[in-house]
Design a protein around this motif. Structure first.
Motif, PDB file in Angstrom:
ATOM      1  N   ALA A  94       0.815  -1.215   0.000  1.00  0.00           N
ATOM      2  CA  ALA A  94       0.000   0.000   0.000  1.00  0.00           C
ATOM      3  C   ALA A  94       0.847   1.263   0.000  1.00  0.00           C
ATOM      4  O   ALA A  94       0.454   2.279  -0.565  1.00  0.00           O
ATOM      5  N   THR A  95       2.005   1.192   0.633  1.00  0.00           N
ATOM      6  CA  THR A  95       2.859   2.388   0.720  1.00  0.00           C
ATOM      7  C   THR A  95       4.032   2.316  -0.260  1.00  0.00           C
ATOM      8  O   THR A  95       5.037   2.986  -0.064  1.00  0.00           O
ATOM      9  N   LEU A  96       3.868   1.544  -1.299  1.00  0.00           N
ATOM     10  CA  LEU A  96       4.955   1.318  -2.250  1.00  0.00           C
ATOM     11  C   LEU A  96       5.586   2.599  -2.765  1.00  0.00           C
ATOM     12  O   LEU A  96       6.797   2.702  -2.862  1.00  0.00           O
ATOM     13  N   PHE A  97       4.793   3.593  -3.045  1.00  0.00           N
ATOM     14  CA  PHE A  97       5.328   4.844  -3.573  1.00  0.00           C
ATOM     15  C   PHE A  97       5.135   5.993  -2.612  1.00  0.00           C
ATOM     16  O   PHE A  97       5.161   7.158  -2.996  1.00  0.00           O
ATOM     17  N   ASP A  98       4.975   5.679  -1.350  1.00  0.00           N
ATOM     18  CA  ASP A  98       4.885   6.694  -0.299  1.00  0.00           C
ATOM     19  C   ASP A  98       6.298   7.072   0.092  1.00  0.00           C
ATOM     20  O   ASP A  98       7.071   6.250   0.562  1.00  0.00           O
ATOM     21  N   THR A  99       6.651   8.325  -0.053  1.00  0.00           N
ATOM     22  CA  THR A  99       8.024   8.746   0.209  1.00  0.00           C
ATOM     23  C   THR A  99       8.430   8.511   1.653  1.00  0.00           C
ATOM     24  O   THR A  99       9.573   8.191   1.930  1.00  0.00           O
ATOM     25  N   ALA A 100       7.510   8.630   2.584  1.00  0.00           N
ATOM     26  CA  ALA A 100       7.849   8.387   3.990  1.00  0.00           C
ATOM     27  C   ALA A 100       8.204   6.924   4.206  1.00  0.00           C
ATOM     28  O   ALA A 100       9.103   6.588   4.962  1.00  0.00           O
ATOM     29  N   ALA A 101       7.494   6.025   3.519  1.00  0.00           N
ATOM     30  CA  ALA A 101       7.762   4.585   3.673  1.00  0.00           C
ATOM     31  C   ALA A 101       9.060   4.177   2.985  1.00  0.00           C
ATOM     32  O   ALA A 101       9.677   3.198   3.365  1.00  0.00           O
ATOM     33  N   LEU A 102       9.489   4.939   1.993  1.00  0.00           N
ATOM     34  CA  LEU A 102      10.714   4.587   1.276  1.00  0.00           C
ATOM     35  C   LEU A 102      11.977   5.113   1.950  1.00  0.00           C
ATOM     36  O   LEU A 102      13.070   4.733   1.589  1.00  0.00           O
TER      37      LEU A 102
END
Length: 114
Positions: A103-111
């Protein structure tokens, strides 16, 4: 000549995915890249308590029990589902951390590296 400092588009994310992150997420995406498996995860996630009995999942498809079991095994092996045998039935539950990864694949915080 155009100014190289001007960008025509705003980047989707502020941080690119690392090679290690890509290696960890690929098995999840491969497992989900099938309509039956994607629907299975959806049905399980929507089930009471985020779990479902294999007996209930079989009734949702016009497929053999062996085919459904194969798809569930692929999802379990990829780390998207947990399974627990209760009596003669097997219950599957979604692994929230695995779904969060997708779900957070392209979430900058998750990366952002820890």
């Amino acid at each position: 000549m155009s100014d190289p400092s001007l960008s025509c588009c705003t980047p989707l994310t502020g941080t690119a995915m690392s090679a290690d992150q890509a290696e960890r997420i690929v098995p999840l995406l491969k497992a989900l890249a099938d309509p039956v498996r994607l629907r299975l995860v959806s049905l399980i996630a929507a089930g009471k308590g985020g779990e479902a009995c294999v007996c209930d999942l079989n009734d949702a498809f016009d497929l053999t029990q062996a085919t459904i079991s194969h798809h569930l095994k692929v999802l379990h092996t990829a780390g998207l589902l947990d399974r627990e045998k209760r009596g003669v039935w097997v219950y599957y539950a979604v692994r929230p951390d695995a779904l969060r990864s997708v779900a957070t694949l392209f979430d900058t915080a998750a990366l952002t590296p820890a």
